[in-house]
Design a protein around this motif. Structure first.
Motif, PDB file in Angstrom:
ATOM      1  N   ASP A 198      -1.323 -14.469   7.311  1.00  0.00           N
ATOM      2  CA  ASP A 198      -1.625 -13.524   6.233  1.00  0.00           C
ATOM      3  C   ASP A 198      -2.688 -12.525   6.670  1.00  0.00           C
ATOM      4  O   ASP A 198      -2.601 -11.325   6.376  1.00  0.00           O
ATOM      5  CB  ASP A 198      -2.110 -14.282   4.991  1.00  0.00           C
ATOM      6  CG  ASP A 198      -0.981 -15.007   4.284  1.00  0.00           C
ATOM      7  OD1 ASP A 198       0.193 -14.647   4.514  1.00  0.00           O
ATOM      8  OD2 ASP A 198      -1.262 -15.942   3.505  1.00  0.00           O
ATOM      9  N   ALA A 199      -3.690 -13.025   7.395  1.00  0.00           N
ATOM     10  CA  ALA A 199      -4.745 -12.131   7.894  1.00  0.00           C
ATOM     11  C   ALA A 199      -4.189 -11.143   8.911  1.00  0.00           C
ATOM     12  O   ALA A 199      -4.585  -9.968   8.929  1.00  0.00           O
ATOM     13  CB  ALA A 199      -5.871 -12.958   8.516  1.00  0.00           C
ATOM     14  N   ILE A 200      -3.258 -11.609   9.753  1.00  0.00           N
ATOM     15  CA  ILE A 200      -2.610 -10.717  10.722  1.00  0.00           C
ATOM     16  C   ILE A 200      -1.866  -9.606   9.991  1.00  0.00           C
ATOM     17  O   ILE A 200      -1.948  -8.418  10.354  1.00  0.00           O
ATOM     18  CB  ILE A 200      -1.643 -11.506  11.623  1.00  0.00           C
ATOM     19  CG1 ILE A 200      -2.411 -12.401  12.601  1.00  0.00           C
ATOM     20  CG2 ILE A 200      -0.713 -10.567  12.389  1.00  0.00           C
ATOM     21  CD1 ILE A 200      -3.112 -11.676  13.705  1.00  0.00           C
ATOM     22  N   SER A 248      -1.536  -3.897   8.376  1.00  0.00           N
ATOM     23  CA  SER A 248      -1.402  -2.875   7.326  1.00  0.00           C
ATOM     24  C   SER A 248      -2.459  -1.781   7.454  1.00  0.00           C
ATOM     25  O   SER A 248      -2.326  -0.715   6.850  1.00  0.00           O
ATOM     26  CB  SER A 248      -1.500  -3.524   5.944  1.00  0.00           C
ATOM     27  OG  SER A 248      -2.799  -4.065   5.722  1.00  0.00           O
ATOM     28  N   LYS A 249      -3.503  -2.031   8.252  1.00  0.00           N
ATOM     29  CA  LYS A 249      -4.540  -1.021   8.456  1.00  0.00           C
ATOM     30  C   LYS A 249      -4.105   0.052   9.455  1.00  0.00           C
ATOM     31  O   LYS A 249      -4.783   1.070   9.601  1.00  0.00           O
ATOM     32  CB  LYS A 249      -5.829  -1.688   8.934  1.00  0.00           C
ATOM     33  CG  LYS A 249      -6.451  -2.634   7.911  1.00  0.00           C
ATOM     34  CD  LYS A 249      -7.704  -3.299   8.474  1.00  0.00           C
ATOM     35  CE  LYS A 249      -8.300  -4.277   7.472  1.00  0.00           C
ATOM     36  NZ  LYS A 249      -9.505  -4.956   8.005  1.00  0.00           N
ATOM     37  N   ILE A 250      -3.010  -0.202  10.152  1.00  0.00           N
ATOM     38  CA  ILE A 250      -2.489   0.801  11.087  1.00  0.00           C
ATOM     39  C   ILE A 250      -1.810   1.921  10.290  1.00  0.00           C
ATOM     40  O   ILE A 250      -0.953   1.659   9.434  1.00  0.00           O
ATOM     41  CB  ILE A 250      -1.485   0.180  12.066  1.00  0.00           C
ATOM     42  CG1 ILE A 250      -2.186  -0.818  12.976  1.00  0.00           C
ATOM     43  CG2 ILE A 250      -0.804   1.250  12.909  1.00  0.00           C
ATOM     44  CD1 ILE A 250      -1.257  -1.520  13.942  1.00  0.00           C
ATOM     45  N   ASN A 251      -2.188   3.130  10.561  1.00  0.00           N
ATOM     46  CA  ASN A 251      -1.574   4.287   9.914  1.00  0.00           C
ATOM     47  C   ASN A 251      -0.647   4.985  10.892  1.00  0.00           C
ATOM     48  O   ASN A 251      -1.044   5.305  12.014  1.00  0.00           O
ATOM     49  CB  ASN A 251      -2.641   5.271   9.430  1.00  0.00           C
ATOM     50  CG  ASN A 251      -3.492   4.699   8.315  1.00  0.00           C
ATOM     51  OD1 ASN A 251      -2.994   3.971   7.460  1.00  0.00           O
ATOM     52  ND2 ASN A 251      -4.782   5.000   8.328  1.00  0.00           N
ATOM     53  N   LEU A 252       0.593   5.201  10.452  1.00  0.00           N
ATOM     54  CA  LEU A 252       1.541   5.994  11.234  1.00  0.00           C
ATOM     55  C   LEU A 252       1.635   7.366  10.575  1.00  0.00           C
ATOM     56  O   LEU A 252       2.211   7.514   9.490  1.00  0.00           O
ATOM     57  CB  LEU A 252       2.904   5.300  11.288  1.00  0.00           C
ATOM     58  CG  LEU A 252       2.948   4.005  12.109  1.00  0.00           C
ATOM     59  CD1 LEU A 252       4.299   3.315  11.949  1.00  0.00           C
ATOM     60  CD2 LEU A 252       2.675   4.284  13.578  1.00  0.00           C
ATOM     61  N   LEU A 253       1.039   8.345  11.209  1.00  0.00           N
ATOM     62  CA  LEU A 253       0.953   9.691  10.644  1.00  0.00           C
ATOM     63  C   LEU A 253       2.083  10.543  11.200  1.00  0.00           C
ATOM     64  O   LEU A 253       2.196  10.731  12.411  1.00  0.00           O
ATOM     65  CB  LEU A 253      -0.398  10.312  10.993  1.00  0.00           C
ATOM     66  CG  LEU A 253      -1.628   9.452  10.664  1.00  0.00           C
ATOM     67  CD1 LEU A 253      -2.894  10.129  11.163  1.00  0.00           C
ATOM     68  CD2 LEU A 253      -1.706   9.180   9.164  1.00  0.00           C
ATOM     69  N   ASP A 265       8.725  -7.149  14.339  1.00  0.00           N
ATOM     70  CA  ASP A 265       7.714  -8.161  14.651  1.00  0.00           C
ATOM     71  C   ASP A 265       6.882  -7.788  15.864  1.00  0.00           C
ATOM     72  O   ASP A 265       6.053  -8.591  16.315  1.00  0.00           O
ATOM     73  CB  ASP A 265       8.402  -9.506  14.903  1.00  0.00           C
ATOM     74  CG  ASP A 265       9.048 -10.059  13.641  1.00  0.00           C
ATOM     75  OD1 ASP A 265       8.515  -9.799  12.551  1.00  0.00           O
ATOM     76  OD2 ASP A 265      10.085 -10.749  13.750  1.00  0.00           O
ATOM     77  N   VAL A 266       7.084  -6.593  16.395  1.00  0.00           N
ATOM     78  CA  VAL A 266       6.367  -6.195  17.616  1.00  0.00           C
ATOM     79  C   VAL A 266       4.862  -6.181  17.385  1.00  0.00           C
ATOM     80  O   VAL A 266       4.082  -6.723  18.190  1.00  0.00           O
ATOM     81  CB  VAL A 266       6.848  -4.815  18.110  1.00  0.00           C
ATOM     82  CG1 VAL A 266       6.007  -4.343  19.289  1.00  0.00           C
ATOM     83  CG2 VAL A 266       8.311  -4.886  18.513  1.00  0.00           C
ATOM     84  N   LEU A 267       4.415  -5.573  16.297  1.00  0.00           N
ATOM     85  CA  LEU A 267       2.987  -5.490  16.018  1.00  0.00           C
ATOM     86  C   LEU A 267       2.395  -6.870  15.773  1.00  0.00           C
ATOM     87  O   LEU A 267       1.296  -7.182  16.260  1.00  0.00           O
ATOM     88  CB  LEU A 267       2.740  -4.588  14.804  1.00  0.00           C
ATOM     89  CG  LEU A 267       3.079  -3.102  14.976  1.00  0.00           C
ATOM     90  CD1 LEU A 267       2.816  -2.343  13.691  1.00  0.00           C
ATOM     91  CD2 LEU A 267       2.268  -2.500  16.114  1.00  0.00           C
ATOM     92  N   LYS A 268       3.112  -7.707  15.042  1.00  0.00           N
ATOM     93  CA  LYS A 268       2.612  -9.051  14.763  1.00  0.00           C
ATOM     94  C   LYS A 268       2.459  -9.849  16.059  1.00  0.00           C
ATOM     95  O   LYS A 268       1.434 -10.521  16.268  1.00  0.00           O
ATOM     96  CB  LYS A 268       3.565  -9.768  13.808  1.00  0.00           C
ATOM     97  CG  LYS A 268       3.100 -11.167  13.414  1.00  0.00           C
ATOM     98  CD  LYS A 268       4.065 -11.821  12.445  1.00  0.00           C
ATOM     99  CE  LYS A 268       4.031 -11.155  11.096  1.00  0.00           C
ATOM    100  NZ  LYS A 268       4.873 -11.859  10.098  1.00  0.00           N
ATOM    101  N   PHE A 274      -2.936 -10.693  21.831  1.00  0.00           N
ATOM    102  CA  PHE A 274      -4.219 -10.175  22.294  1.00  0.00           C
ATOM    103  C   PHE A 274      -5.388 -10.581  21.381  1.00  0.00           C
ATOM    104  O   PHE A 274      -6.487 -10.048  21.512  1.00  0.00           O
ATOM    105  CB  PHE A 274      -4.152  -8.657  22.442  1.00  0.00           C
ATOM    106  CG  PHE A 274      -3.249  -8.218  23.556  1.00  0.00           C
ATOM    107  CD1 PHE A 274      -3.717  -8.142  24.855  1.00  0.00           C
ATOM    108  CD2 PHE A 274      -1.920  -7.919  23.316  1.00  0.00           C
ATOM    109  CE1 PHE A 274      -2.892  -7.747  25.891  1.00  0.00           C
ATOM    110  CE2 PHE A 274      -1.083  -7.528  24.346  1.00  0.00           C
ATOM    111  CZ  PHE A 274      -1.566  -7.451  25.643  1.00  0.00           C
ATOM    112  N   LYS A 275      -5.114 -11.494  20.461  1.00  0.00           N
ATOM    113  CA  LYS A 275      -6.149 -12.097  19.620  1.00  0.00           C
ATOM    114  C   LYS A 275      -7.015 -11.044  18.932  1.00  0.00           C
ATOM    115  O   LYS A 275      -8.246 -11.070  19.014  1.00  0.00           O
ATOM    116  CB  LYS A 275      -7.018 -13.036  20.460  1.00  0.00           C
ATOM    117  CG  LYS A 275      -6.235 -14.205  21.053  1.00  0.00           C
ATOM    118  CD  LYS A 275      -7.128 -15.112  21.877  1.00  0.00           C
ATOM    119  CE  LYS A 275      -6.317 -16.273  22.459  1.00  0.00           C
ATOM    120  NZ  LYS A 275      -7.147 -17.181  23.283  1.00  0.00           N
TER     121      LYS A 275
END
Length: 405
Positions: A148-150, A155-160, A123-126, A132-133
Motif C-alpha cells: 500500500d505504501a508503494i 501515485s506521487k509520480i506526475n506524468l506531464l 507493474d513496471v513502476l511497482k 531499488f528499495k
C-alpha cells in the motif's frame, strides 16, 4: 530632554562597543550554527524535484516499420473497397464482423501511447520501487501495508503531457512527456529510471509480439472457416445439381414415353395446333390472344431422348452447376491470398522481432533535471544570519545580566 538623548547616545555606543569587544564570541556562535545546519542538511537531505523527459522514437527508427505498415494499409484499403462495392446486407455484415479483428500499424505515436499507458497502469513502476528499495520494507509490519505504501509513493509520480508544442501560446512550452518525482537520493532515482526504461520497453515488445501472434492466428482461423464455408457451399451446389438432374431425367423419360405412345416423333406436324388465335373486332382494332403453354411431350420423342443422351454424357458437370464458378473463384482468391504470410515476413524484419534493442520510447535519464528548494549554500547563509543575530542577543543579554549584578 537633552540629557535623555545624550544618555541614549551613550547607551547605543556602549552596545556597539560591547558587540565589537565580543565579536569572537559572536563569530564562534555563528560558526556553531553553520556547522549544526550543515550536519542537519546532510543527515536529513531536502527533497530533490526530478524532471525527466520521455522522448518518442526518431523518424529513422519509425522507418524500420514502413514495410509492415504498407502491407497492413494496403490490405485495409482493399477491404474498404470491397465493402463499398458490396450491396448485399448479409455479406456486408460478415465483412464488418471480420474487420473487427485487424492488425495495427506501428508508428511513434502508437508506441509512445503504449509506453505512457504501461507507466500508468502496468507493474513496471511497482517492481522498480521494490527492487531499488525506494521505501524500506522493514518499516512495515506486513507485506500488505508495504505494498500500500508503494502504491501511494508511485501515485506521487506526475506524468506531464506535452503542452504548447508549437509555442504559439504564452506560458510553458513542453515538447515531450515529462516524468516528475521528488527524491532524496539522486543516484538511486537515476538507477530506478534506467530500470523503468528497460523494463517498460521489454513489456511493450512482449505485448506487440503477442498481439501480432494472436491476431494473425485469429485471422488464419477466420480464413480457414471461410474456406470451410465455401467448400461446404460447393458441395451443396453439386449435390443440388445431381438432384436437379435426377429429377430432370425422370421427367424427360416420362415425356419421351408419352411422345412415343402418341407416335410424336417431332413437333413439326403439330406446331399449328398448339397456337390458338382469337380475334376480336373492336372498331378498327384487332386483338390477338396467343397461348403457348404446350405439354413437353409435344416436342417429340427424338428431341427429348436426345436431351436425355446429352445430359447423361456430360463430361464436365461443373460447367452446368449454377453458382459453382463464383464459389470456386472465391476459394481461389482465399487460397491465393498471402497477406498473412507477408505480414509475418515483414514483422520478422522489424525491431519487434529481430533486434534486442527494441525501443517504444526513451526515458532520458542522463538529462534529468534535479532541483532543490533548499540548497546547501542557502542553508549556510540562513544559518549564518541566525547565528550572528543569536550571538549578538547572547552578548547583550549576558552583559546586561552582569551589570545588574
Amino acid at each position: 530632554m537633552k540629557k535623555k538623548i545624550e544618555n541614549d547616545e551613550i547607551d547605543l555606543i556602549e552596545v556597539i562597543v560591547n558587540i565589537w569587544n565580543n565579536k569572537l564570541k559572536i563569530a564562534a556562535i555563528t560558526v556553531i550554527f553553520i556547522i549544526l545546519s550543515i550536519a542537519l542538511y546532510f543527515i536529513n537531505k531536502p527533497l530533490l524535484n526530478a524532471k525527466t523527459e520521455i522522448q518518442p522514437i526518431s523518424i529513422l527508427e519509425q522507418e524500420k516499420y514502413i514495410g509492415l505498415n504498407s502491407i497492413i494499409q494496403s490490405n485495409q484499403n482493399n477491404q474498404n473497397n470491397q465493402n463499398n462495392q458490396n450491396n448485399q446486407n448479409n455479406q456486408n455484415n460478415q465483412n464488418n464482423q471480420n474487420n473487427k479483428i485487424g492488425l495495427v500499424q506501428i508508428n511513434k505515436d502508437y508506441l509512445l501511447d503504449l509506453f505512457i499507458d504501461g507507466l500508468r497502469n502496468g507493474d513496471v513502476l511497482k517492481n522498480a520501487f521494490q527492487k531499488f528499495k525506494i521505501i524500506e520494507q522493514d518499516k512495515f509490519e506486513n507485506e500488505a501495508d508495504y505494498l500500500d505504501a508503494i502504491d501511494k509513493e508511485i501515485s506521487k509520480i506526475n506524468l506531464l503531457q506535452p503542452v504548447n508544442t508549437d509555442g504559439k501560446k504564452k506560458g510553458e512550452i513542453r515538447l515531450n512527456w515529462i516524468m516528475e518525482y521528488s527524491t532524496k537520493n539522486r543516484a538511486q532515482w537515476e538507477e530506478t529510471l534506467e530500470y523503468i526504461n528497460g523494463e517498460a520497453n521489454n513489456e511493450i515488445k512482449k505485448f506487440l509480439l503477442s498481439l501480432f501472434k494472436f491476431t494473425i492466428q485469429d485471422l488464419k482461423s477466420i480464413k480457414n472457416f471461410e474456406l470451410q464455408d465455401i467448400e461446404n457451399k460447393i458441395k451443396f451446389v453439386k449435390e443440388d445439381y445431381e438432384n436437379e438432374i435426377s429429377n430432370r431425367l425422370s421427367f424427360l423419360k416420362e415425356q419421351a414415353l408419352i411422345a412415343r405412345s402418341m407416335n410424336i416423333e417431332t413437333n413439326l406436324d403439330i406446331i399449328n395446333s398448339t397456337l390458338e388465335v382469337q380475334e376480336y373486332n373492336n372498331s378498327s382494332t384487332v386483338i390477338s390472344n396467343t397461348q403457348t403453354t404446350n405439354p413437353y411431350y409435344l416436342r417429340g420423342f427424338k428431341v427429348i431422348e436426345k436431351e436425355i443422351e446429352l445430359i447423361q454424357n456430360r463430361s464436365n458437370k461443373d460447367a452446368f452447376t449454377d453458382g459453382l464458378f463464383e464459389l470456386e473463384k472465391q476459394k481461389r482468391e482465399l487460397l491465393g491470398d498471402k497477406f498473412l504470410d507477408r505480414v509475418e515476413l515483414k514483422l520478422s524484419n522489424t525491431p519487434i522481432k529481430n533486434e534486442n534493442k527494441f525501443i517504444a520510447a526513451n526515458i532520458k535519464v542522463q538529462g534529468t533535471r534535479f532541483k532543490t528548494s533548499f540548497s546547501l549554500i542557502k542553508t549556510i547563509s540562513i544559518s549564518g544570519i541566525f547565528g550572528i543575530i543569536f550571538g549578538m542577543f547572547y552578548v547583550l543579554i549576558s552583559s546586561a545580566i552582569r551589570q545588574r549584578k
